[in-house]
Design a protein around this motif. Structure first.
Motif, PDB file in Angstrom:
ATOM      1  N   ILE A   4       0.844  -1.200   0.000  1.00  0.00           N
ATOM      2  CA  ILE A   4       0.000   0.000   0.000  1.00  0.00           C
ATOM      3  C   ILE A   4       0.876   1.244   0.000  1.00  0.00           C
ATOM      4  CG2 ILE A   4      -1.752   1.301   1.265  1.00  0.00           C
ATOM      5  CD1 ILE A   4      -2.667  -1.423   2.467  1.00  0.00           C
ATOM      6  N   GLY A   7       2.370   1.754  -3.462  1.00  0.00           N
ATOM      7  CA  GLY A   7       1.454   1.813  -4.595  1.00  0.00           C
ATOM      8  C   GLY A   7       1.478   0.594  -5.485  1.00  0.00           C
ATOM      9  N   SER A   9      -0.264  -2.299  -6.549  1.00  0.00           N
ATOM     10  CA  SER A   9      -1.619  -2.851  -6.455  1.00  0.00           C
ATOM     11  C   SER A   9      -1.659  -4.250  -7.041  1.00  0.00           C
ATOM     12  CB  SER A   9      -2.608  -1.924  -7.168  1.00  0.00           C
ATOM     13  OG  SER A   9      -2.643  -0.673  -6.535  1.00  0.00           O
ATOM     14  N   SER A  10      -1.092  -5.202  -6.316  1.00  0.00           N
ATOM     15  CA  SER A  10      -0.971  -6.565  -6.817  1.00  0.00           C
ATOM     16  C   SER A  10      -2.190  -7.430  -6.546  1.00  0.00           C
ATOM     17  CB  SER A  10       0.266  -7.226  -6.198  1.00  0.00           C
ATOM     18  OG  SER A  10       0.156  -7.209  -4.783  1.00  0.00           O
ATOM     19  N   ASN A  11      -3.102  -6.961  -5.707  1.00  0.00           N
ATOM     20  CA  ASN A  11      -4.334  -7.716  -5.464  1.00  0.00           C
ATOM     21  C   ASN A  11      -5.462  -6.741  -5.146  1.00  0.00           C
ATOM     22  OD1 ASN A  11      -4.443  -7.204  -2.562  1.00  0.00           O
ATOM     23  ND2 ASN A  11      -2.769  -8.678  -2.361  1.00  0.00           N
ATOM     24  N   LEU A  12      -6.658  -7.246  -5.027  1.00  0.00           N
ATOM     25  CA  LEU A  12      -7.834  -6.399  -4.854  1.00  0.00           C
ATOM     26  C   LEU A  12      -7.810  -5.621  -3.539  1.00  0.00           C
ATOM     27  CD1 LEU A  12     -10.471  -5.481  -6.097  1.00  0.00           C
ATOM     28  CD2 LEU A  12     -11.588  -7.459  -5.059  1.00  0.00           C
ATOM     29  N   ARG A  15      -5.333  -2.772  -3.923  1.00  0.00           N
ATOM     30  CA  ARG A  15      -5.896  -1.800  -4.871  1.00  0.00           C
ATOM     31  C   ARG A  15      -7.003  -0.991  -4.206  1.00  0.00           C
ATOM     32  NH1 ARG A  15      -5.900   2.145  -8.118  1.00  0.00           N
ATOM     33  NH2 ARG A  15      -7.537   2.199  -9.654  1.00  0.00           N
ATOM     34  N   ASP A  18      -5.460   1.571  -2.039  1.00  0.00           N
ATOM     35  CA  ASP A  18      -4.885   2.608  -2.879  1.00  0.00           C
ATOM     36  C   ASP A  18      -5.952   3.606  -3.326  1.00  0.00           C
ATOM     37  OD1 ASP A  18      -2.490   3.590  -4.356  1.00  0.00           O
ATOM     38  OD2 ASP A  18      -3.692   3.074  -6.114  1.00  0.00           O
ATOM     39  N   VAL A  19      -7.095   3.089  -3.721  1.00  0.00           N
ATOM     40  CA  VAL A  19      -8.197   3.953  -4.162  1.00  0.00           C
ATOM     41  C   VAL A  19      -8.737   4.778  -2.995  1.00  0.00           C
ATOM     42  CG1 VAL A  19     -10.566   3.951  -5.071  1.00  0.00           C
ATOM     43  CG2 VAL A  19      -8.810   2.505  -6.128  1.00  0.00           C
ATOM     44  N   LYS A  22      -6.378   7.556  -2.536  1.00  0.00           N
ATOM     45  CA  LYS A  22      -6.477   8.471  -3.677  1.00  0.00           C
ATOM     46  C   LYS A  22      -7.696   9.376  -3.545  1.00  0.00           C
ATOM     47  CE  LYS A  22      -8.302   6.940  -7.328  1.00  0.00           C
ATOM     48  NZ  LYS A  22      -9.017   6.728  -8.552  1.00  0.00           N
TER      49      LYS A  22
END
Length: 97
Positions: A4, A7, A9-12, A15, A18-19, A22
């Protein structure tokens, strides 16, 4: 935590975190690895600078827990507080003896 922070984003789950960052939403991370080495601390610092809340599940003993579940409940209550979700059953500090 490191994925995290960097950044990757290797899995859900990563990710989604990360979102959340963001979009400036509330990301609470209960980091449990202890003791922390310098890499952990740097990742926690980076995440805090990005807006994440670092909340290690460190139990409180002022409410005199009787079971392991009491310790778990304490950590859960702290997270609910961070989320702004009231819990009528939460045991609150009432001051010194």
């Amino acid at each position: 935590m490191s994925a995290i922070a960097t950044g990757i984003s290797s899995n859900l789950m990563v990710r989604a975190a990360d979102v959340i960052l963001k979009e400036k939403r509330k990301l609470i991370l209960l980091v449990r690895e202890s003791p922390f080495h310098l890499g952990h601390l740097r990742n926690m610092t980076a995440l805090a600078e990005m807006g994440a809340i670092i909340a290690p599940p460190i139990p409180g003993f002022y409410h005199h827990p009787q079971t392991v579940m009491d310790l778990v409940d304490h950590s859960v209550d702290r997270v609910l507080d961070l989320l702004g979700i009231p819990d009528a059953q939460a045991r609150r500090w009432q001051g010194g003896a």
